[in-house]
Design a protein around this motif. Sequence first.
Motif, short mmCIF file in Angstrom:
data_model
loop_
_atom_site.label_atom_id
_atom_site.label_comp_id
_atom_site.label_asym_id
_atom_site.label_seq_id
_atom_site.Cartn_x
_atom_site.Cartn_y
_atom_site.Cartn_z
N ASN A 189 55.08 34.88 38.14
CA ASN A 189 56.04 34.99 38.99
C ASN A 189 55.45 34.26 40.60
OD1 ASN A 189 57.74 36.07 37.36
ND2 ASN A 189 57.01 37.90 37.72
N GLY A 190 54.57 33.40 40.40
CA GLY A 190 53.82 32.94 41.82
C GLY A 190 53.08 33.83 42.51
N ALA A 191 52.69 34.84 42.14
CA ALA A 191 51.73 35.63 42.75
C ALA A 191 50.38 35.21 42.74
CB ALA A 191 51.75 37.24 42.13
N MET A 192 49.61 35.42 43.55
CA MET A 192 48.39 35.11 43.75
C MET A 192 47.26 36.02 43.80
SD MET A 192 48.59 31.76 46.30
CE MET A 192 48.98 32.84 47.75
N ARG A 193 46.23 36.10 42.95
CA ARG A 193 45.18 37.35 42.94
C ARG A 193 44.02 36.29 43.63
NH1 ARG A 193 39.98 38.67 42.80
NH2 ARG A 193 39.46 40.54 41.58
N VAL A 194 43.75 36.86 45.19
CA VAL A 194 42.87 35.99 45.88
C VAL A 194 41.34 36.54 45.62
CG1 VAL A 194 42.17 35.79 48.37
CG2 VAL A 194 44.46 36.00 47.72
N ILE A 195 40.34 35.63 45.69
CA ILE A 195 39.03 35.69 45.46
C ILE A 195 38.52 35.76 46.64
CG2 ILE A 195 37.09 34.94 44.37
CD1 ILE A 195 38.91 33.14 42.30
N THR A 196 37.73 36.99 47.05
CA THR A 196 36.85 37.19 48.24
C THR A 196 35.40 36.75 48.23
OG1 THR A 196 36.15 39.68 47.65
CG2 THR A 196 38.36 39.36 48.55
N LYS A 197 34.90 36.49 49.51
CA LYS A 197 33.55 36.10 49.31
C LYS A 197 32.79 37.16 48.87
CE LYS A 197 34.60 32.73 53.35
NZ LYS A 197 34.12 32.42 54.61
N ALA A 198 33.10 38.44 49.08
CA ALA A 198 32.29 39.62 48.75
C ALA A 198 32.17 39.73 47.34
CB ALA A 198 32.95 40.88 49.20
N GLU A 199 33.15 39.25 46.57
CA GLU A 199 33.16 39.21 45.09
C GLU A 199 32.42 38.17 44.70
OE1 GLU A 199 37.34 40.81 43.50
OE2 GLU A 199 37.42 39.00 44.78
N LEU A 200 32.45 37.08 45.19
CA LEU A 200 31.47 35.82 44.77
C LEU A 200 30.13 35.98 45.11
CD1 LEU A 200 33.53 32.90 46.35
CD2 LEU A 200 33.47 33.74 43.83
N ALA A 201 29.59 36.91 46.27
CA ALA A 201 28.32 37.19 46.52
C ALA A 201 27.82 38.27 45.46
CB ALA A 201 28.14 37.87 48.05
N ARG A 202 28.81 39.12 44.94
CA ARG A 202 28.31 39.91 43.87
C ARG A 202 28.35 39.36 42.56
NH1 ARG A 202 31.99 43.50 46.64
NH2 ARG A 202 33.50 43.26 45.29
N GLY A 203 28.60 38.19 42.44
CA GLY A 203 28.31 37.31 41.01
C GLY A 203 29.52 37.63 40.36
N ALA A 204 30.63 37.89 40.71
CA ALA A 204 31.78 38.16 39.71
C ALA A 204 32.06 36.81 39.00
CB ALA A 204 33.23 38.56 40.59
N THR A 205 32.63 36.94 37.98
CA THR A 205 32.92 35.89 36.95
C THR A 205 34.29 35.64 36.93
OG1 THR A 205 33.18 37.32 34.83
CG2 THR A 205 30.79 36.25 35.55
N GLU A 209 37.83 43.70 43.84
CA GLU A 209 37.56 44.70 42.95
C GLU A 209 36.45 44.24 42.00
OE1 GLU A 209 40.45 46.69 41.49
OE2 GLU A 209 41.22 47.70 43.07
N ALA A 210 36.24 42.86 41.99
CA ALA A 210 35.54 42.57 40.89
C ALA A 210 33.95 42.49 41.17
CB ALA A 210 35.68 40.89 40.71
N ALA A 211 33.37 42.93 40.16
CA ALA A 211 31.84 43.12 40.18
C ALA A 211 31.48 44.44 40.91
CB ALA A 211 31.13 41.80 40.47
N SER A 212 32.48 45.07 41.38
CA SER A 212 31.89 46.00 42.32
C SER A 212 31.80 47.34 41.37
CB SER A 212 32.99 46.38 43.13
OG SER A 212 34.27 46.81 42.90
N GLN A 213 30.77 48.51 41.89
CA GLN A 213 30.65 49.64 41.02
C GLN A 213 31.75 50.46 41.16
OE1 GLN A 213 27.32 51.94 42.11
NE2 GLN A 213 26.51 52.07 40.08
N PRO A 214 32.57 51.01 39.89
CA PRO A 214 33.75 51.80 40.12
C PRO A 214 33.12 53.05 40.89
CG PRO A 214 33.38 50.87 37.83
CD PRO A 214 32.10 50.61 38.57
N LEU A 215 34.32 53.62 41.50
CA LEU A 215 34.13 54.93 42.21
C LEU A 215 33.92 56.15 41.20
CD1 LEU A 215 34.71 56.48 44.69
CD2 LEU A 215 37.20 56.89 44.00
N ARG A 216 34.37 56.09 39.92
CA ARG A 216 33.91 57.27 39.01
C ARG A 216 32.51 57.04 38.66
NH1 ARG A 216 36.49 60.45 35.44
NH2 ARG A 216 38.55 59.32 35.89
#
Length: 298
Positions: free
Chosen positions: A231-247, A258-265
């Motif tokens: 539906n035209g939505a965009m999931r923006v990729i942040t610089k922090a996610e790229l710095a954490r090595g997210a794939t 949220e990608a490649a970040s340590q979950p709160l639990r």
Amino acid sequence: MYFPEDDTTYETTYTLILDEHRVRLETIGKAPSPDGPINQHVVYAFDGTISKDYHPLGTPFGIIHKEKRSRALDYAAVKPILCAFRPFTSTETSLDESGPPVKVATGIIDGQQCFVISRQASEQHEVDFKVWVDPSREFSIVRVSKRYNGTLVTQYDINYERDPRYSWVPTSWKSSVWDQRSAKLKSSSRCEVTTCEINPRIAPSEFQLQFPPGTLVTDSRNSTDYIQRDNGAMRVITKAELARGATYEDFLKTESGEAASQPLRSRFNWLLLANVGIVIVVLVVLIYRRTIQAITLA
């Protein structure tokens, strides 16, 4: 573009649609790479305002270009068709009215006398264009060449056949590109037209490329990367996610940031384990001290 050292031949299918200044090109075939030939499938679309590319093979990715021009025009294999149908706007012919004066001479190609239109586009670097026009085929362009400081760098030879509906139309052509320093042939392509339609009805959507969900998109206009969603939505990729090595797979499964970040639990569990460890160490120390005291009193 990578050029292999040894002579290599590839087959590619091009589907080109032109409508005034709007362009759509789809290429399917093989392409050279340092590791050998690879499959290639690319769609280029320019609606007159926005230029987009889409690469569906492997990790699907798309590019929205900052420049307001079609990247399809950079393909040497399709430039001759642009010379034939868009001679006054093609950068290969240099026949636009804003350029320096042209010179006209005559020459022979395939036994036919042609007019040769030449123009020196740049006095500083001596970039010379020549266009051969055949008056016996209603002044169709049969050859276009460009020289850089006297060295031939590109040449397109176009063959025509007379069509009862459209008069003279291109049926095949050869494109050749030479290295401007060594004058060695870098690439050549031979193209044959399999189908041709002139002035059909073309929907504007043909030139408005819509990226499928899951496409990794780079928007060069504002330096933004995102995953195209439904539906035209965009999931923006942040610089922090790229710095954490997210794939790419991480981006598909998470929300923005949220990608490649340590979950709160998980962070809570580690904190809990650390506190328990501290408590255990303290208890051991207390028990050890009490034991020492008991032994001393005894």
